[in-house]
Design a protein around this motif. Structure first.
Motif, PDB file in Angstrom:
ATOM      1  N   THR A   1       0.852  -1.189   0.000  1.00 26.25           N
ATOM      2  CA  THR A   1       0.000   0.000   0.000  1.00 26.25           C
ATOM      3  C   THR A   1       0.889   1.242   0.000  1.00 26.25           C
TER       4      THR A   1
ATOM      5  N   GLU B   1      -2.634  -1.313  -6.339  1.00 23.58           N
ATOM      6  CA  GLU B   1      -3.698  -1.264  -7.349  1.00 23.58           C
ATOM      7  C   GLU B   1      -3.169  -1.101  -8.780  1.00 23.58           C
TER       8      GLU B   1
ATOM      9  N   SER C   1      -0.159   3.725   6.045  1.00 25.61           N
ATOM     10  CA  SER C   1      -0.006   2.257   6.043  1.00 25.61           C
ATOM     11  C   SER C   1       1.460   1.864   5.951  1.00 25.61           C
TER      12      SER C   1
ATOM     13  N   PRO D   1      -8.790   1.986  15.958  1.00 23.50           N
ATOM     14  CA  PRO D   1      -7.663   1.528  15.137  1.00 23.50           C
ATOM     15  C   PRO D   1      -8.030   0.261  14.381  1.00 23.50           C
ATOM     16  N   PRO D   2      -7.280  -0.049  13.311  1.00 24.66           N
ATOM     17  CA  PRO D   2      -7.537  -1.313  12.624  1.00 24.66           C
ATOM     18  C   PRO D   2      -7.257  -2.486  13.572  1.00 24.66           C
ATOM     19  N   ALA D   3      -7.851  -3.626  13.284  1.00 21.05           N
ATOM     20  CA  ALA D   3      -7.663  -4.799  14.144  1.00 21.05           C
ATOM     21  C   ALA D   3      -7.691  -6.049  13.274  1.00 21.05           C
TER      22      ALA D   3
ATOM     23  N   CYS E   1      -0.488  -8.371   8.504  1.00 18.93           N
ATOM     24  CA  CYS E   1      -1.625  -8.212   9.420  1.00 18.93           C
ATOM     25  C   CYS E   1      -1.226  -8.544  10.857  1.00 18.93           C
TER      26      CYS E   1
ATOM     27  N   LEU F   1      -0.454  -6.282  13.825  1.00 19.97           N
ATOM     28  CA  LEU F   1      -1.498  -5.769  14.717  1.00 19.97           C
ATOM     29  C   LEU F   1      -1.506  -6.512  16.055  1.00 19.97           C
TER      30      LEU F   1
ATOM     31  N   GLY G   1      -1.956 -10.869   2.964  1.00 18.21           N
ATOM     32  CA  GLY G   1      -3.254 -10.466   3.515  1.00 18.21           C
ATOM     33  C   GLY G   1      -3.456  -8.968   3.661  1.00 18.21           C
ATOM     34  N   MET G   2      -2.483  -8.290   4.241  1.00 19.42           N
ATOM     35  CA  MET G   2      -2.680  -6.884   4.601  1.00 19.42           C
ATOM     36  C   MET G   2      -3.005  -6.007   3.395  1.00 19.42           C
TER      37      MET G   2
ATOM     38  N   GLY H   1      -4.667  -6.952   0.811  1.00 21.89           N
ATOM     39  CA  GLY H   1      -5.944  -7.282   0.196  1.00 21.89           C
ATOM     40  C   GLY H   1      -6.041  -8.673  -0.406  1.00 21.89           C
TER      41      GLY H   1
ATOM     42  N   GLN I   1     -10.482 -13.541   4.697  1.00 21.45           N
ATOM     43  CA  GLN I   1     -10.863 -12.579   3.648  1.00 21.45           C
ATOM     44  C   GLN I   1     -10.799 -13.205   2.254  1.00 21.45           C
TER      45      GLN I   1
END
Lengths: 192, 542
Positions: free
Chosen positions: B30, B34, B115, B353-355, B387, B390, B461-462, B464, B525
């Motif tokens: 990130t 994309e 990120s 926060p993200p988790a 991920c 975290l 994962g992180m 996407g 996911q």
């Protein structure tokens, strides 16, 4: 004409679908638009926002200036307050009243709603409940969008057309559910 | 032609495809991911047989891109800013070899660290390598720069960097396409030793690079991406780089901007335009969405020039810019509108926060690890980028480091060398093949008393859920590196297996040597990813 909108919510709540719907509607009406999203780490259940800018003239910044935003459209009550420094004094808060509780220290919901109501222009609707009532529990984001449509300078029919395009691959049933959700949200705004 | 509604990252991909690209090489990160995903999902790219499969890391991506350029075709290499640290060896040397087919190195920086672990400015790398840099202000420029970037690269036989930031990468706007160009034919470099950097040849190549620099400046002078806007109020001149130009103009939608403005989109800086601005204006304000690289250059070491920006406090020293910060620097900020959240409202807004996702396998692995380590005391878990980082947050508080891709294994080894035994490494499957394997060799060669937990969820994962180069290969890789097969242990991280996991971990923590434990469960996911599910079945990983 210019409308600046902050879309607020929690990662996974569908604010990007709202953004895509407004975006399609804007394109169909030959409006300029810029839409800044949050990707990456925050999408894992964190607070997310999207700056959505619509204008009949070219747009400079991808970010809305603080104090210049017309609408905060939130799919979660506490998240609507997180961005009020962006909102104009007479700007609108349109928010879902059902909290999304994924943190241990979520504040008292009544207190949150009371703070939102201190603002001049507010529409608070239980988008989750409305979505369930029309048999489409996953469309609460589109219900919230429906309540914001009177304040966005795009004809209502264009939003419906946009939903048809965006959910095209998911079939007639999903399209109709979302159009109904949009209309139900609109009805709340109209009845106020 | 109907405009396309594209993210800045997607606009770069579309521009590169239309500009005749034959391959994109990248590792997800990130906000750059994309770009490559757009090429992977685009029918035209499939029809044109454009390479788009993920690379194991940014260095292998950079080298593959250079190889495609060697063969005469147009290639783009994409990464996030810290990925360029991984690719730096290949990147810096690619400026010495030069390119054959057009070569773009597209780097997405992340000011404000949305990120990322830092906000380094890739323009320093471009300057270090002494190559041209393009920096778009809009989605349309992002498209145009990728499209024309190949031609710029081929004009000088030099890699060209495109540097952009999170805000543009993840913002959508209308983009107009240009005519689709043909891909290059396979053509070898006219000079057979161009890519052979033996000292004698490298010295010659380096002189060639130095001699090209005047041409780069000349190209910048003529570039449509650099523009001098005349102004009448010459008390202040403004240099606005990339996206900062938009934030500047946002403050002049209703009033006219009277100061002269130099908009920069191509580096090295257009010298005569900079000279003109410095000469005709009393003072100059520099707007850069990154480090104060141009500001430092123009201010000079002794700060004799009246140059304002991030270094003198006109703008914050760190973080991304926005229209309000620039209004403040220009003393335009008005008090009419509310721009602060009232304290009583601030008090009730909780941080979110993200988790890790509910049901994530990393959670079960951490719960077991925390219990297994309870006899040894805190401060001995070295983690990595993904991920599972975290796990640093409550309620887990399970890790003590996150530095760079692969650092978990080598930091654990170093700590073990210092006497911290046992030391634990936590790394994901994709990060392991990115940069963890080489560190594991160091540990095996010295029989370091470390326990390496490779938390395998079959994906990157992180970012996407992109493909993981490690899929189905981890045990074989570890065996090949020399880990004793008796100490490579796979289990399923589920709540019901908690006691079994704790027992395995306790046993391996007590082992005086390298052990690898692999909690293995698919990222929740990705459960609807048909192609991945098929691969998992084929490899019998369930």
């Amino acid at each position: 004409m210019k409308t600046d909108i902050i879309l607020a919510g929690v990662g996974g709540q569908g604010i990007l679908s709202i953004a895509a719907t407004i975006g399609m509607g804007a394109l169909a009406n030959n409006l300029h638009l810029k839409q800044a999203e949050v990707h990456g780490m925050s999408q894992r259940g964190g607070a997310v926002q999207s700056h959505f800018r619509l204008s009949s003239d070219p747009i400079a910044s991808d970010l809305i200036p603080r104090g210049g935003c017309d609408i905060v459209l939130s799919v979660e009550p506490m998240e609507s307050l997180r961005y009020i420094d962006f909102l104009k004094k007479d700007g609108w808060i349109i928010t879902n009243s059902t909290p999304f509780v994924n943190i241990p220290n979520y504040p008292d919901v009544d207190e949150v709603i009371a703070k939102i109501k201190e603002r001049k222009n507010v529409i608070i609707l239980d988008a989750d409940k409305i979505a369930k009532e029309i048999g489409s529990p996953r469309s609460s984001n589109i219900v919230a969008l429906g309540a914001a449509t009177p304040f966005i300078d795009i004809p209502f029919e264009s939003f419906e057309e946009a939903i048809k395009l965006i959910f095209k691959k998911k079939g007639e049933k999903i399209i109709n559910a979302n159009i109904e959700a949009l209309r139900a949200g609109r009805a709340v705004a109209d009845a106020r | 032609m109907q405009k396309l509604l594209l993210l800045g990252a997607e606009a770069i991909a579309q521009g590169a495809i239309d500009g005749g690209m034959s391959g994109v090489y990248a590792y997800p990160g990130t906000p750059s991911t994309e770009i490559t995903e757009y090429v992977q999902q685009y029918d035209l790219a499939k029809e044109r047989n454009i390479h788009s499969q993920w690379s194991a890391n940014e260095k292998t991506a950079m080298e593959s891109g250079l190889g495609m350029s060697y063969a005469g075709k147009r290639a783009m290499v994409c990464m996030k800013h810290v990925g360029l640290n991984v690719a730096a060896d290949a990147f810096i040397n690619s400026a010495i070899t030069g390119s054959n087919g057009g070569l773009l190195v597209t780097v997405a920086d992340d000011p404000s660290m949305h990120s990322s672990q830092n906000e380094q400015d890739s323009r320093y790398y471009g300057k270090f390598a002494q190559i041209p840099i393009l920096e778009p202000a809009s989605q349309q420029e992002a498209y145009d720069m990728a499209y024309f970037g190949f031609q710029l690269s081929e004009k000088f036989n030099i890699p060209v960097m495109i540097r952009f930031t999170t805000r543009l990468a993840h913002s959508r706007a209308g983009v107009e396409r240009k005519p689709l160009l043909d891909q290059n034919e396979l053509v070898l470099p006219s000079n057979p030793t161009q890519f052979v950097l033996l000292p004698a040849i490298a010295r010659k190549q380096y002189k060639g690079l130095l001699n090209s620099f005047a041409g780069f400046i000349e190209d910048s002078e003529e570039s449509t991406f650099n523009h001098y806007y005349e102004g009448t109020d010459k008390k202040l001149g403004i240099i606005a780089c990339g996206l900062a130009y938009n934030y500047l103009m946002e403050n002049y939608t209703e009033t006219e901007l009277a100061h002269p403005v130099l908009k920069i989109g191509q580096y090295p800086m257009p010298r005569s335009k900079v000279e003109k601005l410095m000469e005709e204006c009393d003072e100059v304000l520099i707007l850069e969405d990154g480090y104060p690289i141009i500001e430092e250059l123009l201010k000079g070491y002794l700060a004799k020039e009246k140059v304002h920006g991030r270094l003198d406090g006109s703008l914050p020293r760190d973080g991304e810019l926005d229209p309000n910060l620039i209004a403040k620097a220009l003393k335009l900020a008005s008090e009419d509108e509310v721009t602060e959240i009232p304290q009583d409202v601030k008090d009730i807004i909780a941080n979110r926060p993200p988790a890790m996702c509910v049901g994530c396998g990393h959670i079960d692995a951490y719960n077991a690890l925390n219990e297994a380590l309870s006899d040894y005391g805190l401060g001995r878990v070295f983690s990595d980028i993904g991920c599972y980082t975290l796990g640093a947050l409550p309620p887990y508080n399970a890790i003590n480091s996150c530095v760079d891709m692969g650092a978990s294994i080598t930091m654990a080894k170093g700590a073990a060398d210092a006497g911290l035994v046992p030391a634990v490494s936590v790394i994901g499957d994709s990060t392991f093949t990115h940069s963890g394997m080489t560190g594991l060799i160091d540990a095996v060669n010295e029989s370091s008393p470390i326990t390496v937990m490779i938390s395998d969820n079959f994906t990157t994962g992180m970012t996407g859920g992109q493909d993981s180069a490690a899929l189905g290969k981890i045990e074989d890789i570890c065996k090949g590196i020399g880990v004793d097969p008796e100490h490579i242990i796979v289990f399923t991280p589920l709540k019901k297996n908690h006691d079994q996991m704790v027992e395995i971990m306790k046993k391996e923590l007590a082992y005086d040597g390298v052990s690898v434990i692999i909690p293995r469960r698919q990222c929740i996911q990705t459960t609807k990813n048909v192609a991945l599910n098929e691969r998992i079945r084929e490899l019998n990983l369930r």
